[in-house]
Each structure stands twice: as C-alpha cells, then as structure tokens.
Design a protein around this motif. Structure first.
Motif, PDB file in Angstrom:
ATOM      1  N   GLY A 282     -41.087-103.786  49.123  1.00  0.00           N
ATOM      2  CA  GLY A 282     -42.098-103.464  50.176  1.00  0.00           C
ATOM      3  C   GLY A 282     -41.536-102.042  50.805  1.00  0.00           C
ATOM      4  N   GLY A 283     -40.422-102.287  51.241  1.00  0.00           N
ATOM      5  CA  GLY A 283     -40.064-100.853  52.058  1.00  0.00           C
ATOM      6  C   GLY A 283     -39.693 -99.886  50.979  1.00  0.00           C
ATOM      7  N   LEU A 284     -39.334-100.007  49.662  1.00  0.00           N
ATOM      8  CA  LEU A 284     -39.211 -99.025  48.909  1.00  0.00           C
ATOM      9  C   LEU A 284     -40.590 -98.244  48.561  1.00  0.00           C
ATOM     10  CD1 LEU A 284     -37.323 -97.377  46.628  1.00  0.00           C
ATOM     11  CD2 LEU A 284     -37.912 -99.329  44.925  1.00  0.00           C
ATOM     12  N   ILE A 285     -41.620 -99.091  48.434  1.00  0.00           N
ATOM     13  CA  ILE A 285     -42.926 -98.588  48.098  1.00  0.00           C
ATOM     14  C   ILE A 285     -43.641 -97.712  49.392  1.00  0.00           C
ATOM     15  CG2 ILE A 285     -45.400 -99.248  47.587  1.00  0.00           C
ATOM     16  CD1 ILE A 285     -44.372-101.480  46.022  1.00  0.00           C
ATOM     17  N   SER A 286     -43.362 -98.322  50.622  1.00  0.00           N
ATOM     18  CA  SER A 286     -44.140 -97.685  51.608  1.00  0.00           C
ATOM     19  C   SER A 286     -43.373 -96.893  52.503  1.00  0.00           C
ATOM     20  CB  SER A 286     -44.701 -99.028  52.649  1.00  0.00           C
ATOM     21  OG  SER A 286     -43.576 -99.736  53.064  1.00  0.00           O
ATOM     22  N   ASN A 287     -41.846 -96.849  52.574  1.00  0.00           N
ATOM     23  CA  ASN A 287     -41.249 -96.046  53.491  1.00  0.00           C
ATOM     24  C   ASN A 287     -41.359 -94.501  53.455  1.00  0.00           C
ATOM     25  OD1 ASN A 287     -40.290 -98.047  54.955  1.00  0.00           O
ATOM     26  ND2 ASN A 287     -38.350 -97.888  54.456  1.00  0.00           N
ATOM     27  N   PHE A 288     -41.261 -94.144  52.150  1.00  0.00           N
ATOM     28  CA  PHE A 288     -41.462 -92.498  52.249  1.00  0.00           C
ATOM     29  C   PHE A 288     -40.422 -91.646  52.974  1.00  0.00           C
ATOM     30  CE2 PHE A 288     -45.131 -92.962  49.529  1.00  0.00           C
ATOM     31  CZ  PHE A 288     -45.386 -91.714  49.026  1.00  0.00           C
ATOM     32  N   GLY A 289     -39.156 -92.084  52.744  1.00  0.00           N
ATOM     33  CA  GLY A 289     -38.077 -91.585  53.330  1.00  0.00           C
ATOM     34  C   GLY A 289     -37.079 -91.209  52.195  1.00  0.00           C
ATOM     35  N   PRO A 290     -35.766 -91.185  52.406  1.00  0.00           N
ATOM     36  CA  PRO A 290     -34.656 -91.048  51.412  1.00  0.00           C
ATOM     37  C   PRO A 290     -35.165 -91.348  49.998  1.00  0.00           C
ATOM     38  CG  PRO A 290     -33.572 -91.603  53.537  1.00  0.00           C
ATOM     39  CD  PRO A 290     -35.003 -91.806  53.596  1.00  0.00           C
ATOM     40  N   ARG A 291     -35.537 -92.802  49.939  1.00  0.00           N
ATOM     41  CA  ARG A 291     -35.809 -93.379  48.525  1.00  0.00           C
ATOM     42  C   ARG A 291     -37.255 -92.912  47.974  1.00  0.00           C
ATOM     43  NH1 ARG A 291     -34.960 -99.615  48.849  1.00  0.00           N
ATOM     44  NH2 ARG A 291     -36.233 -99.305  50.673  1.00  0.00           N
ATOM     45  N   THR A 292     -37.697 -91.946  48.344  1.00  0.00           N
ATOM     46  CA  THR A 292     -39.029 -91.656  47.832  1.00  0.00           C
ATOM     47  C   THR A 292     -38.930 -91.170  46.275  1.00  0.00           C
ATOM     48  OG1 THR A 292     -39.903 -90.645  49.968  1.00  0.00           O
ATOM     49  CG2 THR A 292     -41.079 -90.166  47.838  1.00  0.00           C
ATOM     50  N   GLY A 293     -37.912 -90.586  45.643  1.00  0.00           N
ATOM     51  CA  GLY A 293     -38.094 -90.208  44.367  1.00  0.00           C
ATOM     52  C   GLY A 293     -37.491 -91.426  43.453  1.00  0.00           C
ATOM     53  N   GLU A 294     -36.706 -92.242  44.059  1.00  0.00           N
ATOM     54  CA  GLU A 294     -36.431 -93.548  43.449  1.00  0.00           C
ATOM     55  C   GLU A 294     -37.612 -94.443  43.300  1.00  0.00           C
ATOM     56  OE1 GLU A 294     -33.605 -97.453  44.429  1.00  0.00           O
ATOM     57  OE2 GLU A 294     -33.222 -95.727  45.367  1.00  0.00           O
ATOM     58  N   ALA A 295     -38.344 -94.680  44.284  1.00  0.00           N
ATOM     59  CA  ALA A 295     -39.410 -95.495  44.266  1.00  0.00           C
ATOM     60  C   ALA A 295     -40.843 -95.049  43.154  1.00  0.00           C
ATOM     61  CB  ALA A 295     -40.205 -95.357  45.631  1.00  0.00           C
ATOM     62  N   ALA A 296     -40.588 -93.645  43.233  1.00  0.00           N
ATOM     63  CA  ALA A 296     -41.602 -93.113  42.368  1.00  0.00           C
ATOM     64  C   ALA A 296     -41.347 -93.250  41.057  1.00  0.00           C
ATOM     65  CB  ALA A 296     -41.839 -91.726  42.505  1.00  0.00           C
ATOM     66  N   LEU A 297     -39.958 -93.099  40.428  1.00  0.00           N
ATOM     67  CA  LEU A 297     -39.365 -93.235  39.303  1.00  0.00           C
ATOM     68  C   LEU A 297     -39.471 -94.718  38.795  1.00  0.00           C
ATOM     69  CD1 LEU A 297     -38.038 -92.117  36.839  1.00  0.00           C
ATOM     70  CD2 LEU A 297     -35.851 -92.532  38.038  1.00  0.00           C
ATOM     71  N   GLU A 298     -39.314 -95.655  39.635  1.00  0.00           N
ATOM     72  CA  GLU A 298     -39.158 -97.111  39.273  1.00  0.00           C
ATOM     73  C   GLU A 298     -40.772 -97.421  39.139  1.00  0.00           C
ATOM     74  OE1 GLU A 298     -38.629-101.456  41.480  1.00  0.00           O
ATOM     75  OE2 GLU A 298     -37.292 -99.783  41.942  1.00  0.00           O
ATOM     76  N   LEU A 299     -41.770 -96.867  39.831  1.00  0.00           N
ATOM     77  CA  LEU A 299     -43.012 -97.272  39.414  1.00  0.00           C
ATOM     78  C   LEU A 299     -43.570 -96.762  38.010  1.00  0.00           C
ATOM     79  CD1 LEU A 299     -45.641 -98.701  40.415  1.00  0.00           C
ATOM     80  CD2 LEU A 299     -46.215 -96.892  41.958  1.00  0.00           C
ATOM     81  N   ASN A 300     -43.024 -95.491  38.036  1.00  0.00           N
ATOM     82  CA  ASN A 300     -43.488 -94.725  36.900  1.00  0.00           C
ATOM     83  C   ASN A 300     -43.018 -95.507  35.605  1.00  0.00           C
ATOM     84  OD1 ASN A 300     -42.101 -92.360  34.729  1.00  0.00           O
ATOM     85  ND2 ASN A 300     -44.345 -92.227  35.451  1.00  0.00           N
ATOM     86  N   LYS A 301     -42.018 -96.049  35.687  1.00  0.00           N
ATOM     87  CA  LYS A 301     -41.363 -96.826  34.292  1.00  0.00           C
ATOM     88  C   LYS A 301     -42.147 -98.076  34.296  1.00  0.00           C
ATOM     89  CE  LYS A 301     -36.392 -94.901  34.649  1.00  0.00           C
ATOM     90  NZ  LYS A 301     -35.120 -95.257  34.973  1.00  0.00           N
ATOM     91  N   LYS A 302     -42.404 -98.710  35.415  1.00  0.00           N
ATOM     92  CA  LYS A 302     -43.048-100.085  35.261  1.00  0.00           C
ATOM     93  C   LYS A 302     -44.680 -99.591  34.825  1.00  0.00           C
ATOM     94  CE  LYS A 302     -40.676-102.503  38.776  1.00  0.00           C
ATOM     95  NZ  LYS A 302     -40.115-103.862  37.986  1.00  0.00           N
ATOM     96  N   LEU A 303     -45.296 -98.472  35.254  1.00  0.00           N
ATOM     97  CA  LEU A 303     -46.507 -98.410  34.730  1.00  0.00           C
ATOM     98  C   LEU A 303     -46.499 -97.815  33.081  1.00  0.00           C
ATOM     99  CD1 LEU A 303     -47.642 -95.881  37.482  1.00  0.00           C
ATOM    100  CD2 LEU A 303     -48.500 -98.139  37.203  1.00  0.00           C
ATOM    101  N   ILE A 304     -45.696 -97.415  32.615  1.00  0.00           N
ATOM    102  CA  ILE A 304     -45.424 -96.691  31.303  1.00  0.00           C
ATOM    103  C   ILE A 304     -45.292 -97.972  30.418  1.00  0.00           C
ATOM    104  CG2 ILE A 304     -43.953 -95.709  29.687  1.00  0.00           C
ATOM    105  CD1 ILE A 304     -43.388 -93.576  31.601  1.00  0.00           C
ATOM    106  N   GLU A 305     -44.440 -99.142  30.832  1.00  0.00           N
ATOM    107  CA  GLU A 305     -44.048-100.248  30.208  1.00  0.00           C
ATOM    108  C   GLU A 305     -45.458-101.199  30.334  1.00  0.00           C
ATOM    109  OE1 GLU A 305     -42.399-103.315  28.121  1.00  0.00           O
ATOM    110  OE2 GLU A 305     -41.614-101.159  28.452  1.00  0.00           O
ATOM    111  N   ALA A 306     -46.179-101.226  31.301  1.00  0.00           N
ATOM    112  CA  ALA A 306     -47.485-102.039  31.412  1.00  0.00           C
ATOM    113  C   ALA A 306     -48.532-101.296  30.569  1.00  0.00           C
ATOM    114  CB  ALA A 306     -47.884-101.968  33.049  1.00  0.00           C
ATOM    115  N   THR A 307     -48.586-100.219  30.318  1.00  0.00           N
ATOM    116  CA  THR A 307     -49.763 -99.454  29.516  1.00  0.00           C
ATOM    117  C   THR A 307     -49.234 -99.360  28.079  1.00  0.00           C
ATOM    118  OG1 THR A 307     -48.606 -97.097  29.769  1.00  0.00           O
ATOM    119  CG2 THR A 307     -50.293 -97.992  31.459  1.00  0.00           C
ATOM    120  N   LYS A 308     -48.140 -99.993  27.434  1.00  0.00           N
ATOM    121  CA  LYS A 308     -47.985-100.079  26.255  1.00  0.00           C
ATOM    122  C   LYS A 308     -48.830-101.132  25.422  1.00  0.00           C
ATOM    123  CE  LYS A 308     -43.250 -98.565  26.550  1.00  0.00           C
ATOM    124  NZ  LYS A 308     -41.696 -98.850  26.185  1.00  0.00           N
TER     125      LYS A 308
END
Length: 308
Positions: A282-308
């Motif tokens: 939850g914190g990773l998704i919603s904080n928009f602090g120092p881990r913003t890039g990490e959150a976007a990258l993790e979600l991007n990978k999960k979206l790509i996997e889910a759309t295969k």
C-alpha cells in the motif's frame, strides 16, 4: 620666546591627543568588526536554525513524509508517526509515538515534538488549528501525484531538515522510470480499496493510484469522478477492467484471490474472467515519495505480465 615655545608645545599636545583619539577610534572599530564577524560565523540566524533542525524532535503526519525523512538520513529524529508511516519497516519496529489517523493534539503533545511535518492536504483542519495554537513548529508540504511532484516533496522536506543531499534520491527515481516499458495496448486497470467485504471503494481521477497506473503504462478503468467512491456491482461491470489492482492488505482482508473474485459483479468483468488480480504494498503504491520510480517500475512489470 616663551610664547612660541608654548604655542609649539600646545600644537604638539594637540597632535598627540589627536593621534590618541584616532588610535582609540581605530581600536574600537576593530573590536566591533571582530565581534560582528564572530557573531556572523557562530551565532548567525542560519547557523542557529541549522542547529535547531539537526536537534529537532519530529512528528510525521504522512507516510510519504516519514519515508522521505528516513531516506534523507533523519529517521532517528522521528518521535511520532501516523498509521500510514510503515516504510522503512524499522519505523514500525521503533518505539515511536503512534499518533494515528484519528490523531489528537493530546497524542501529538505526549511525545514532546519540536517540529511537525505533514502535507498541505491533511484532512483535519481542527487539528491543524490546534497545532498552530500550541506553538510547535508546523511545516506542511504540497504533494502532487507525479514524478516531478515526488521530487518536489523530497526537496521541500530536505529544506525543512537543512539537508541538501537530494540528488541521489532523484537519480534513483529517474533510473527506475527510465526502465518502464511502454505497453502497446494499454490495459484498463481498476484500483479497489478494501477493508473487508463491507468497505469496498474504487479510485477515480486525481488519486495516487490513478497517477501511478498511467505512469506504469495503463489507464484508469473509471474516469467519471474524482477521488474515491463506493464500489457497486453495476459500476464494476460498466467499467469492465482488464486488471484489478489492490493493496496486499486489501486483498488479504477479503481472503486473498478467491475472495476478490467473489466481489459482486467481478465475474462479469474481463479481470474476473481471466483472474487478473495484481496486489502491491500500500505505501509503495500511494506514497509518491522516494520510491515513486520503484513503484511505477514494479507495476509496469506486473501489467506487462498480466497482458500476455
């Protein structure tokens, strides 16, 4: 003759007195200059303020703020936190005053802070008024749900703490964002906030989840409203998301994947039919602090996997 000698001696005396006066004035100026210089180097307002900042006992009213304080190396100055301040995990392990979402001025005062930091979107104006009346220094930071917004938040918190070392945090965000891959057919993603079966809300526009979904290469399945609304079977079917995104804790509150699939209307959506459920911290998704890039990258990978 005596008159001339007296005149000469009188002139000599005047010259000597003049030199003495000038010397005294010069010494006075030198002493004053030295004192001013000493004040400027040891007791200037900036230095005093810096010393106060380094000794500040901080209460954080926001998870993104707490995460940023820790990332900047000031975690040991935190004496209190709200319930969203769960990262880094050692913050939850430390014996910090837990001022919580339903925080009160009494709870905050009990940990004796000298500095309180929150966001300008804090939802309790009554509490903000009481904090200001208490005389404790209050700093409210603007929070925007974007990559640049995250960097600005880091910069502002750093300024409050008297810390200029923000570049490495910004570089980490940029490095992660650079790895986000475009998705040719953007999936429709619906974020559901759950706290058991009796509290199900969906995320509209203007939310951190809406912003993160877009940065990660997807599109929000619902755009007809801002903020959050109660999830209904009709709205779920109408939105027909390809993917459901949830907090780990939200999915767990429903009993995991099987519980999510039992949400009324879910089986009639593409996400439900294909069991495309993504969960993240939850914190990773919603904080928009120092881990913003990490959150976007993790979600991007999960979206790509889910759309295969």
């Amino acid at each position: 003759m005596k008159s001339k000698i007296y005149e000469y001696n009188n002139k000599k005396t005047k010259m000597t007195m003049s030199k003495k006066i000038n010397l005294i004035l010069a010494l006075a100026v030198a002493i004053t200059f030295t004192a001013c210089k000493k004040d400027a180097t040891t007791e200037s307002p900036e230095t005093t303020q810096q010393e106060v900042k380094s000794d500040a006992k901080i209460v954080s009213l926001n998870g993104a703020i707490s995460e940023t304080i820790a990332a900047l190396g000031h975690a040991d100055q935190l004496v209190g936190r709200d319930v969203t301040s769960t990262f880094p995990t050692d913050l939850t392990a430390k014996d910090l005053g837990h001022v919580g979402r339903g925080m009160t001025i009494e709870g905050i005062m009990s940990v004796n802070p000298t500095l309180i930091i929150g966001t300008a979107k804090e939802e309790n104006p009554d509490l903000m008024t009481k904090i200001k009346e208490s005389g404790i220094k209050l700093e409210l930071v603007n929070q925007e749900y974007s990559v640049e917004g995250a960097k600005n938040l880091i910069k502002k918190v750093a300024e409050i703490l008297g810390n200029a070392d923000v570049q490495k945090l910004n570089d980490k965000i940029d490095a992660d964002i650079a790895q986000v891959q475009p998705i040719e057919k953007k999936p429709k993603v619906l974020f559901i906030y759950a706290r058991g079966t009796h509290m199900l809300n969906v995320s509209g526009t203007g939310t951190p989840m809406d912003a993160l979904i877009k940065i990660a290469g997807g599109e929000n399945a619902v755009t007809g409203f801002s903020d959050f609304k109660t999830l209904t079977p009709e709205s779920l079917i109408q939105g027909n998301p390809d993917i459901i995104l949830m907090f780990d804790s939200g999915s767990q509150s429903l009993g995991g994947l099987e519980g999510v699939l039992k949400i009324p209307g879910m089986e009639q959506t593409n996400a439900g039919k294909n069991k495309k459920i993504i969960t993240m911290d939850g914190g990773l998704i919603s904080n928009f602090g120092p881990r913003t890039g990490e959150a976007a990258l993790e979600l991007n990978k999960k979206l790509i996997e889910a759309t295969k």
